[in-house]
Design an enzyme around this catalytic site. Structure first.
Site, PDB file in Angstrom:
ATOM      1  N   HIS A   1       1.452  53.478  -7.270  1.00  0.00           N
ATOM      2  CA  HIS A   1       0.511  52.434  -7.453  1.00  0.00           C
ATOM      3  C   HIS A   1       0.640  51.770  -8.467  1.00  0.00           C
ATOM      4  CE1 HIS A   1      -3.723  50.739  -7.500  1.00  0.00           C
ATOM      5  NE2 HIS A   1      -2.785  50.117  -6.597  1.00  0.00           N
TER       6      HIS A   1
ATOM      7  N   ASP B   1      18.139  37.903 -10.560  1.00  0.00           N
ATOM      8  CA  ASP B   1      19.164  37.249  -9.960  1.00  0.00           C
ATOM      9  C   ASP B   1      20.491  37.675 -10.909  1.00  0.00           C
ATOM     10  OD1 ASP B   1      19.195  35.532 -12.738  1.00  0.00           O
ATOM     11  OD2 ASP B   1      17.900  34.102 -11.469  1.00  0.00           O
TER      12      ASP B   1
ATOM     13  N   ARG C   1       8.996  32.434 -19.238  1.00  0.00           N
ATOM     14  CA  ARG C   1      10.258  33.311 -19.034  1.00  0.00           C
ATOM     15  C   ARG C   1      10.141  34.439 -20.052  1.00  0.00           C
ATOM     16  NH1 ARG C   1      15.335  31.090 -22.642  1.00  0.00           N
ATOM     17  NH2 ARG C   1      16.631  33.011 -22.429  1.00  0.00           N
TER      18      ARG C   1
ATOM     19  N   TYR D   1      16.389  30.741 -11.670  1.00  0.00           N
ATOM     20  CA  TYR D   1      15.020  31.092 -11.571  1.00  0.00           C
ATOM     21  C   TYR D   1      14.744  31.902 -10.290  1.00  0.00           C
ATOM     22  CZ  TYR D   1      14.230  28.002 -15.573  1.00  0.00           C
ATOM     23  OH  TYR D   1      14.392  27.410 -16.786  1.00  0.00           O
ATOM     24  N   GLY D   2      15.480  32.691  -9.958  1.00  0.00           N
ATOM     25  CA  GLY D   2      15.681  33.366  -8.658  1.00  0.00           C
ATOM     26  C   GLY D   2      14.983  34.632  -8.883  1.00  0.00           C
ATOM     27  N   ASN D   3      14.543  35.341  -9.998  1.00  0.00           N
ATOM     28  CA  ASN D   3      13.976  36.609 -10.431  1.00  0.00           C
ATOM     29  C   ASN D   3      12.721  36.667  -9.755  1.00  0.00           C
ATOM     30  OD1 ASN D   3      16.340  37.363 -12.240  1.00  0.00           O
ATOM     31  ND2 ASN D   3      14.875  35.568 -13.328  1.00  0.00           N
TER      32      ASN D   3
END
Length: 144
Positions: free
Chosen positions: A22, A30, A109, A131-133
């Site tokens: 947890h 990406d 970032r 910016y796919g993270n």
């Protein structure tokens, strides 16, 4: 092969998801992300897109209900623009498996990099979207 578990999830990734507790965080990165620089625990998922991984992970992974931001993505750097389709594509499996999940939070970032350094693991994907993270914070699995 196991029933009910996506064949996209490698044994290594399943083990990581199982070992997380947890509040632990995992980054689905990406293909451009400096994963090996950011974190000593990197899982390879080359060639796989993040929406497909989310669709495989989220049936097994409870998002943290005790924080405002269990889903975090990187904000655009000044002068850049985000492609809204990237987040829209991620929201499809999120709505499917975690319909009560809050909106995705966007952070700077370098703040994202700091979170990645502290994350339980980074999963390097074949996602090519800029910016796919996305970072997922694990919650408590309810007893059913």
């Amino acid at each position: 092969m196991l029933k009910g578990i996506s064949s996209l999830l490698s044994p290594e990734l399943l083990a990581v998801l199982c070992r997380m507790g947890h509040g632990d965080e995992i980054v689905l990165a990406d293909a451009h992300f400096p994963g090996e620089t950011m974190n000593p625990r990197v899982v390879r998922a080359d060639g796989l897109r993040i929406p497909d991984l989310l669709d495989g992970i989220l049936p097994l992974f409870e998002l943290d209900a005790y924080v405002d931001d269990p889903l975090v993505m990187m904000a655009a750097v000044s002068g850049d623009t985000l492609d809204p389709q990237v987040e829209a594509d991620y929201r499809v499996p999120i709505r499917k498996h975690a319909p009560d999940a809050p909106a995705i939070t966007r952070i700077d970032r370098f703040a994202f990099y700091d979170r990645a350094k502290e994350a339980f693991a980074v999963v390097m994907t074949g996602e090519l979207a800029k910016y796919g993270n996305i970072l997922l914070k694990k919650g408590v699995t309810p007893i059913r």
